[in-house]
Design an enzyme around this catalytic site. Sequence first.
Site, mmCIF file in Angstrom:
data_model
loop_
_atom_site.group_PDB
_atom_site.id
_atom_site.type_symbol
_atom_site.label_atom_id
_atom_site.label_comp_id
_atom_site.label_asym_id
_atom_site.label_seq_id
_atom_site.Cartn_x
_atom_site.Cartn_y
_atom_site.Cartn_z
ATOM 1 N N GLY A 292 98.778 121.130 75.955
ATOM 2 C CA GLY A 292 97.508 121.265 75.257
ATOM 3 C C GLY A 292 97.389 122.725 74.876
ATOM 4 O O GLY A 292 98.413 123.402 74.758
ATOM 5 N N GLU A 293 96.186 123.212 74.716
ATOM 6 C CA GLU A 293 95.997 124.627 74.416
ATOM 7 C C GLU A 293 95.654 125.346 75.720
ATOM 8 O O GLU A 293 94.604 125.093 76.310
ATOM 9 C CB GLU A 293 94.905 124.791 73.353
ATOM 10 C CG GLU A 293 94.682 126.207 72.901
ATOM 11 C CD GLU A 293 95.970 126.974 72.620
ATOM 12 O OE1 GLU A 293 96.808 126.487 71.842
ATOM 13 O OE2 GLU A 293 96.143 128.055 73.198
ATOM 14 N N SER A 294 96.554 126.234 76.160
ATOM 15 C CA SER A 294 96.389 126.815 77.501
ATOM 16 C C SER A 294 95.134 127.673 77.617
ATOM 17 O O SER A 294 94.504 127.712 78.676
ATOM 18 C CB SER A 294 97.627 127.615 77.890
ATOM 19 O OG SER A 294 97.779 128.737 77.040
ATOM 20 N N CYS B 2 104.496 122.457 79.222
ATOM 21 C CA CYS B 2 104.038 123.335 78.140
ATOM 22 C C CYS B 2 102.844 124.185 78.570
ATOM 23 O O CYS B 2 103.017 125.148 79.301
ATOM 24 C CB CYS B 2 103.740 122.516 76.882
ATOM 25 S SG CYS B 2 103.667 123.524 75.395
ATOM 26 N N ARG C 248 103.934 132.982 75.893
ATOM 27 C CA ARG C 248 103.342 131.902 75.095
ATOM 28 C C ARG C 248 103.913 131.894 73.681
ATOM 29 O O ARG C 248 104.267 132.940 73.158
ATOM 30 C CB ARG C 248 101.825 132.069 75.004
ATOM 31 C CG ARG C 248 101.097 131.866 76.317
ATOM 32 C CD ARG C 248 99.601 132.047 76.120
ATOM 33 N NE ARG C 248 99.112 131.109 75.099
ATOM 34 C CZ ARG C 248 98.095 131.358 74.282
ATOM 35 N NH1 ARG C 248 97.453 132.498 74.334
ATOM 36 N NH2 ARG C 248 97.709 130.452 73.403
ATOM 37 N N ILE D 40 106.886 122.217 71.185
ATOM 38 C CA ILE D 40 105.810 122.396 70.212
ATOM 39 C C ILE D 40 105.090 123.716 70.464
ATOM 40 O O ILE D 40 104.405 123.862 71.480
ATOM 41 C CB ILE D 40 104.839 121.197 70.269
ATOM 42 C CG1 ILE D 40 105.607 119.930 69.845
ATOM 43 C CG2 ILE D 40 103.635 121.427 69.353
ATOM 44 C CD1 ILE D 40 104.880 118.659 70.080
ATOM 45 N N ARG D 41 105.264 124.670 69.561
ATOM 46 C CA ARG D 41 104.716 126.015 69.783
ATOM 47 C C ARG D 41 104.935 126.386 71.250
ATOM 48 O O ARG D 41 104.030 126.880 71.935
ATOM 49 C CB ARG D 41 103.220 126.052 69.425
ATOM 50 C CG ARG D 41 102.947 126.004 67.911
ATOM 51 C CD ARG D 41 101.443 125.891 67.617
ATOM 52 N NE ARG D 41 100.670 126.871 68.343
ATOM 53 C CZ ARG D 41 100.263 128.048 67.858
ATOM 54 N NH1 ARG D 41 100.535 128.379 66.627
ATOM 55 N NH2 ARG D 41 99.561 128.883 68.589
ATOM 56 N N HIS E 51 108.033 118.504 76.151
ATOM 57 C CA HIS E 51 107.101 117.399 76.389
ATOM 58 C C HIS E 51 107.794 116.072 76.682
ATOM 59 O O HIS E 51 107.926 115.231 75.791
ATOM 60 C CB HIS E 51 106.199 117.226 75.164
ATOM 61 C CG HIS E 51 105.311 118.393 74.917
ATOM 62 N ND1 HIS E 51 104.163 118.626 75.647
ATOM 63 C CD2 HIS E 51 105.410 119.416 74.044
ATOM 64 C CE1 HIS E 51 103.592 119.738 75.224
ATOM 65 N NE2 HIS E 51 104.328 120.242 74.252
ATOM 66 N N GLU F 151 106.544 113.670 78.080
ATOM 67 C CA GLU F 151 105.532 112.619 77.919
ATOM 68 C C GLU F 151 105.459 112.102 76.489
ATOM 69 O O GLU F 151 104.836 111.070 76.236
ATOM 70 C CB GLU F 151 104.161 113.118 78.409
ATOM 71 C CG GLU F 151 103.408 114.067 77.480
ATOM 72 C CD GLU F 151 103.885 115.513 77.537
ATOM 73 O OE1 GLU F 151 104.942 115.785 78.155
ATOM 74 O OE2 GLU F 151 103.213 116.379 76.945
#
Lengths: 298, 189
Positions: B46-48, B78, B105, B134-135, B170, B172
Site C-alpha cells: 500500500g502507501e507506507s 512492499c 523507498r 510496484i514502485r 507482491h 499476494e
Amino acid sequence: MSEITAEKGTWTVKKGLAEMLKGGVIMDVTTPEQAKIAEEAGACAVMALERVPADIRAAGGVARMADPTIIQRIMDAVTIPVMAKARIGHFVEAQILEALGADYIDESEVLTPVDDKYHIDKHAFKVPFVCGCRNLGEALRRIGEGAAMIRTKGEPGTGNVVEAVRHIRMVLGELRRLQNVPREELMSAAKEMGAPYNLVLEVAATGRLPVVNFAAGGIATPADAALMMQLGCDGIFVGSGIFKSNDPKSRAKAIVAATTHYNDAKVLAEISKDLGEAMPGLEISAIAPEQRMQDRGW
Amino acid sequence: MLVGVLALQGAFREHQWALDKCGVETRQVRKPGELSGLDALVIPGGESTTMGKLMREFGLLEPIKGIAAEGMPIFGTCAGLIMLAKQIRNSQQANLGLMDMEVERNAFGRQVDSFEADLPIAELGPQPIRAIFIRAPYITRVNNGVDVLAAYDDKIVCARQGRFLVAAFHPELTEDLRLHRYFIEKVAR
C-alpha cells in the site's frame, strides 16, 4: 545486468498499482504546497492539475492538460504516486504525461474532450490509466480499451455526491443482475450494454469488476467518503472537496481516516467534528445539461 | 491458526484471499483491540506513509511493537517491508522498526519502471517465483541476524530475521502461494 529479464508496463503491474491504492484517498492538488499538505494528511496519491474541478467549472472555456512544470514540481515535492489528467481522446497529452513520469493518467471528463467518438487506446502505453464511468457498460468499454482502474464519474466540482451514488449503484446493480443471466443471454446483454463480450462473460462469472473501482465526483465530507466505501467502492478521489473547504488540513486528514474506518460510526462521529465549513455545494438541477461533465465521453 | 491482516490501506484483501487458500483464518485489523488472539500478522502493500500515519493516529504502533517483542510472527510485503525496517533512507516517517536493516523507498523508480520478473528463492524450491514489483523498495543494508532470501540485480528483495519475513514484491497479486505457505509453515510455526 542481472540474467533475470524484467517486464515493464504489464497488465499485472498497471492494475497492481491501483490495488495498492485501495482503501486510500487520492487528492486533487494544484501546487507543491498543497501536495505536501495532502501527503502529510495521509493521501495515498495526488492528482496534479492546474485548477480543481470547481474552478474549471466556474472559469468555463477549454480545460486542458496541466503545464508540465506544475506536474514536475509536484512530483519533486512528494514521495507518494502522482497522477495527472489528459483530455478524453488526447493521446498526445497522454504521451507527454508518460514521458514526464506521471504514475497514473486520468483520461478525464473534467477536461474538455478533444474527440467526440474515440477514447485513447490505453493498451498502447506503459503508464496505467484510470477512467470514469456511469454504468457497467461504460466501465467495461474503458477496461476493454486498457484502463487498469475505474472510478465513478459523479458530477465533478459540485460538492454534491448524489451522482457518484447513482453511478456506483448502477454499476454494482448491473453486476448483480448479470450473475443471474443464463450464458446464452450474455451476448445480447453485451450488445445492449455496448461492452466487450469477453469482459461481460468474466464479470458475470466473478460478480465484480476485473480492476479496482474508486468513487469520484462530489465527495466533500468524511461521511460522503464512508458512504461511498459502504456502497462498495475500493477507495476515494477528492477533487475540489479539500482545497475548496475552509480548513483543508483537518478535512483531508478526516477524509483519510473515514476511508479506513468507513464501517465504524463511532470513529466517523469523532473525526467529523470541528472541520469548519465544507466546500459550497451545487444542486445538480441547477446545472445546464450542456454543462454536465459526466455526459462527456461515452 | 488466526492471521491478522493490517487493513488500514492497501492490498489487504488479496492477502486474505491468499491466506484463505492456504487454509488459515484471517481477521482485518484496524484498531488495537483487533490484535488480541492473533497467531501471526501480515502487513500488506500500500502507501507506507499513509499506513504509518494511520498506525500512529489510531494507536497501533506501540501495541504491534509489543506483540512483536513477545514473538508474534510478522510478514510484510512492499510497504509492509518498509514498516518493518529499522532505518528508511531519507525519511523520518512513522514505522515499526523491527528488523535490523535499512531500506530505500521507491528504489526501482516511478510506476513506469515497475516490473515483473521470475525470481529464484532457494527456500521455496527450484521453481522461481513470479515477482511483481510496484514502485518497489529494496533493502540497502542488512546487519547480523538478517538472512537474505533473494536478490534481484544484486538488490536484496526478500529477507528474514527470526519470526519476521519481508518481500519487496507482491506474492499476494499472483496465484503462487509458496511464500505465504513458507510464512505459515516455517516462520510462524
